[in-house]
Design a protein around this motif. Sequence first.
Motif, short mmCIF file in Angstrom:
data_model
loop_
_atom_site.label_atom_id
_atom_site.label_comp_id
_atom_site.label_asym_id
_atom_site.label_seq_id
_atom_site.Cartn_x
_atom_site.Cartn_y
_atom_site.Cartn_z
N TYR A 33 31.66 44.52 26.64
CA TYR A 33 32.55 45.36 25.85
C TYR A 33 33.94 44.81 26.07
O TYR A 33 34.39 44.70 27.22
N THR A 64 38.03 44.95 24.88
CA THR A 64 39.01 45.74 24.14
C THR A 64 40.40 45.13 24.24
O THR A 64 40.74 44.45 25.20
N GLU A 111 44.99 43.58 17.25
CA GLU A 111 43.95 43.14 16.31
C GLU A 111 44.06 41.64 16.04
O GLU A 111 43.05 40.95 15.89
N THR A 119 31.00 42.99 22.11
CA THR A 119 31.52 43.97 21.16
C THR A 119 33.02 44.07 21.35
O THR A 119 33.49 44.49 22.41
N TYR A 120 33.77 43.66 20.34
CA TYR A 120 35.23 43.74 20.40
C TYR A 120 35.70 45.02 19.72
O TYR A 120 35.22 45.38 18.64
N LYS A 121 36.65 45.70 20.35
CA LYS A 121 37.22 46.92 19.77
C LYS A 121 38.73 46.97 20.01
O LYS A 121 39.20 46.58 21.09
N GLU A 152 41.31 49.00 21.13
CA GLU A 152 41.46 50.24 21.90
C GLU A 152 42.44 50.01 23.04
O GLU A 152 42.49 48.92 23.61
N THR A 171 39.27 54.56 26.12
CA THR A 171 38.25 53.82 25.37
C THR A 171 37.16 54.76 24.90
O THR A 171 37.07 55.91 25.33
N SER A 172 36.31 54.24 24.04
CA SER A 172 35.18 55.04 23.54
C SER A 172 33.93 54.82 24.38
O SER A 172 32.86 55.33 24.04
#
Length: 245
Positions: free
Chosen positions: A59, A61, A65, A78-80, A82, A87-88
């Motif tokens: 994960y 983050t 962007e 998985t890039y997010k 945040e 975080t989620s």
Amino acid sequence: MKDNFSTQSAEYAIYRPTYPQELYDYLLTLVKEKETAWDCATGNGQVARVLAQHFNSVYATDISENQLKNALQLPNITYKVEPAEQTSAGDASFDLITVAQAIHWFNFEAFYAEVKRTLKPGGLFAVIGYGIMVIDKKVDKAVHKLYEDILGKHWDSERHYIEEGYQTIPFPFEEIIAPHFRIKTTWNFKQLTGYLNTWSSLQHYKKANERNPLEYMVTELKEAWGDDAEKDVHFPVLLRVGRSV
């Protein structure tokens, strides 16, 4: 959290140094399971892509962007977009949490609460970074002139944590005393100036003065560099490692 690197994210991906394999090998010996890892403030995914070779899922983050657009895409990353402090990710999700060359920008209290929430019992937390590079006496002197005399007032106040080797950041974890590592690489002159252009202070200077300060220094840097096609470059690695208490 400040976003100081979106504007030069492509250059960041090209010119920033990479951490030695020995550092990763050491951290992996301390990790009990290799199911999931979180690389916080991943930037261009430099650390995440290495972790992806060893963990089932990573994960990663970042608040930028643009940085994530320059990151290597792999099926188990998985890039997010945040913030570090919120975080989620679910509770007790990660076997390893890393943050490289970024923790000095964070709200320490909020981030550490998030680390403790998302780290599995017995999981490992690693703060990684690097200080100013060492090349040779002449080049180092010219770089120091740029760093201190020209850009000094343009560095964010948080920079002092880097200068102090991350030894003065709060660290509410059961600390593991880690060995010393160095980044060892070779650069040509273009790589030196490319790296210097990624400095956040240089971007601040450009915004304030509408001019790149390297214009004042490029001749002096080139003279200090001399005729060598390449030079050896060393960065001291900053490292704090611990587990939740």
